[in-house]
Design an enzyme around this catalytic site. Structure first.
Site, PDB file in Angstrom:
ATOM      1  N   GLU A  82     -20.526 -41.612  -4.641  1.00 56.79           N
ATOM      2  CA  GLU A  82     -21.694 -40.722  -4.745  1.00 56.79           C
ATOM      3  C   GLU A  82     -22.267 -40.928  -6.139  1.00 56.79           C
ATOM      4  O   GLU A  82     -21.796 -40.379  -7.116  1.00 56.79           O
ATOM      5  CB  GLU A  82     -21.281 -39.266  -4.527  1.00 56.79           C
ATOM      6  N   ASP A 131     -16.769 -38.022  -5.840  1.00 56.92           N
ATOM      7  CA  ASP A 131     -17.887 -37.208  -6.327  1.00 56.92           C
ATOM      8  C   ASP A 131     -18.225 -37.544  -7.778  1.00 56.92           C
ATOM      9  O   ASP A 131     -17.341 -37.713  -8.621  1.00 56.92           O
ATOM     10  CB  ASP A 131     -17.507 -35.730  -6.223  1.00 56.92           C
TER      11      ASP A 131
END
Length: 636
Positions: free
Chosen positions: A336, A294
């Protein structure tokens, strides 16, 4: 004088010795003869030089580096020796076949456990449905312990080793992962490694001055340093707080890129790297197959920069990857990075993140629906699609996050398009502030200073199903056909496959009312799923259409791999591309019939079989596609 390679070799031998020093001579002799040690030692020989090189580039002058490495690798050995036999077998399989993720058999789904199934036991009961749909990959959105109330959808993690009690226990998660594996489905979870919640034990101990957690976060006594950093930082969530910092009750300031309750970790402290690697190893031994890394762009901070996409961020991810190659090589990383397309691709590599979200393609799918012109999408597929060997895009139509218009201004300018003006048009179009729009999205994080905005909405809401637009079903199937056929791993946000609308109640929930992304995170709609086999319903038409395309993909090796070559259809409304020199795909992005001329098709064989329509078509004459029609044509 020793060469750098020789120096690394000596360090490696020293670390192997230190790992074994804790054992008695008899135990050590047994370990050194074991298959576990043989595999671990072999992988250390291969990957430790990479680990050392990456960490040295970040921490070379830090005297804590070697002590940290000693503890990290001892922990890695303990983790590997405790890894189950079945996971060790998967380790070997994926070392020998790094392209497993590129198989045409791979199809992904993503959901929130609570919204889709109530809890982990409920999710386990859904596995037959996942098999019915054809999934081989399931991303469970953040499910670890987090603050009650506002938690950024679970992205404020309070413990990486405890499941949110509302969902179950860590034992339940282990059972779900084992059941998924038995069903042939890989388990994917988020690894939120840029920040933790302010309730995490590390955060509380750092704030309290515990020397073991000193400098785990960026905490400043006043605004002097934050003000200097803020001069060059981009505001991510301006509605939540201006700049990149939040004030604590005692007057100090802490770095919070996203929300005041999400404290950024300080990776300039090498012990933070070691701590996070330990959490990663724990998740690997649960059986997690892929870690969604993330907010990869934000993990390194440097005064005078945007603190995004810095070289140290890449080095740290490659170092984490090296740890996995040593102790859990079955585990892959998914990046991401919602940044400039040139920077997105830099995170994807066999030694960094083996797969990565394709935000450019996602954004341009919606752009192409709005404009009805394939120019930007064709350009992206031509120049920005193909990746290094053994890596893959994750191609998606939408996610839990907002839609930002991430195309490069220079790409738009090449086609005579003003990037700023075009983004303003797209924002207006998708939130129904443009005459003739079929979309019913919701604005997200409007910034009056820059005019920037992003868009929230389910596929059904954005494609026109909310107001029963006659083309909405075909638009949804068209978008997913691109994700399924352009190469890489297609990902379905579960609920889209039955046309789930926006959740209109998000604004009445005080824990969600300041975040419009909750509009497109609706609960499992039992009525729509009950209609999935009824072709007279929109839910049935979408589901059967997607299920048919998934079956075609999984049964045809022409979809294997990740590369493609674009095909110029000479029609601004029709996208075309070729896969493996054997499959020609067309998609009409117009609400009117469109034609590819016989002259354009003259290099093709006279006839081809349409895998979607099931008919033979002639390519020695004009080929007409109906509104939003897709064709997958076998040409070899």
């Amino acid at each position: 004088m020793l060469t750098p390679t020789q120096q690394v070799g000596l360090i490696l031998q020293h670390l192997k010795t230190r790992i074994l020093d804790i054992y008695t001579p008899e135990q050590r002799a047994g370990i050194e003869k074991s298959e576990d040690w043989r595999q671990f030692s072999r992988r250390m020989d291969t990957h430790f030089p990479k680990l050392m090189n990456e960490l040295d580039s970040v921490y070379g002058n830090n005297e804590a580096l070697l002590p940290m490495l000693e503890m990290l690798l001892a922990q890695a050995w303990q983790s590997y020796s405790q890894r189950s036999a079945s996971l060790k077998n998967i380790d070997i399989e994926r070392e020998n076949n790094p392209d497993w993720i590129l198989s045409n058999k791979q199809v992904g789904g993503v959901c929130y456990v609570d919204l889709f199934a109530g809890d982990l036991k409920g999710l386990k009961a859904k596995i037959p449905y996942f098999q019915e749909l054809g999934l081989t990959y399931l991303h469970l959105m953040p499910l670890f312990k987090c603050p009650e109330g506002k938690s950024d959808g679970g992205y404020a993690v309070s413990s990486y080793r405890d499941v949110n009690p509302a969902l179950g226990t860590i034992g339940d998660l282990r059972e779900v992962i084992a059941a998924l594996h038995e069903a042939g489905i890989s388990a994917v979870v988020d690894f939120i490694f840029n920040h933790t919640s302010n309730e995490h034990e590390w955060a509380q101990r750092c704030a309290d001055g515990d020397p073991l957690f000193d400098n785990f976060y960026y905490i400043f006594p006043d605004r002097r340093m934050p003000d200097q950093y803020d001069r060059t930082l981009r505001e991510i969530f301006p509605d939540q707080h201006p700049g990149g910092f939040s004030q604590l009750e005692d007057g100090r300031w802490v770095w919070t890129t996203f929300n005041s309750f999400q404290w950024d970790l300080n990776y300039s402290n090498p012990w933070v790297f070691r701590a996070m690697a330990g959490e990663m190893l724990f998740l690997a031994n649960l059986g997690v197959d892929i870690l969604r890394m993330d907010a990869v762009a934000f993990i390194w901070k440097q005064m005078g920069t945007s603190c995004e996409n810095l070289p140290q961020a890449h080095a740290l991810i490659r170092a984490f990857n090296a740890v996995m190659r040593i102790a859990a090589p079955a585990v892959f990383f998914k990046s991401e990075a919602i940044v400039h397309p040139d920077q997105v691709v830099q995170y994807i590599g066999q030694d960094e993140c083996q797969i990565g979200y394709n935000p450019l393609q996602m954004a341009l799918l919606w752009n192409t629906l709005a404009t009805r012109e394939v120019n930007l999408l064709h350009q992206a597929l031509t120049y920005r699609h193909n990746l290094p060997d053994h890596t893959a895009w994750v191609n998606y139509v939408r996610s839990h996050d907002d839609i930002g218009w991430t195309f490069a201004d220079e790409d738009a300018a090449y086609l005579g398009i003003s990037g700023y003006d075009h983004r303003q048009f797209l924002n207006r179009f998708f939130v129904n502030r443009f005459d003739g729009s079929f979309a019913r999205g919701v604005p997200f994080q409007y910034n009056p200073n820059t005019g920037d905005c992003r868009v929230s909405g389910t596929s059904a809401a954005l494609a026109g199903l909310a107001q029963n637009d006659p083309h909405a079903v075909s638009r949804i199937k068209l978008l997913y056909s691109i994700a399924l056929s352009t190469g890489g791993l297609p990902l379905i946000y579960l609920g889209d496959e039955v046309g789930t609308p926006n959740d209109d109640g998000w604004a009445q929930d005080s824990n969600k009312s300041d975040d419009s992304r909750w509009a497109h995170r609706p609960r499992y709609n039992e009525a729509l799923y009950a209609q999935r086999n009824d072709p007279s319903t929109a839910a049935g038409q979408i589901y059967q259409g997607l299920r048919h395309m998934i079956a075609v993909r999984q049964n045809n090796p022409r979809f294997d791999g990740g590369r493609l070559v674009t095909f110029n259809t000479n029609n601004k409304h029709i996208i075309g591309y070729i896969r493996n020199n054997a499959l020609l795909a067309f998609g009409n992005f117009s609400e009117y019939p469109q034609t590819v001329t016989a002259h354009t098709l003259q290099a093709m064989p006279f006839k081809a079989h349409d895998l979607i329509g099931g008919k033979t078509v002639s390519l020695n004459q004009d080929l007409t596609l109906q509104p939003y029609q897709v064709m997958w044509l076998e040409i070899a």
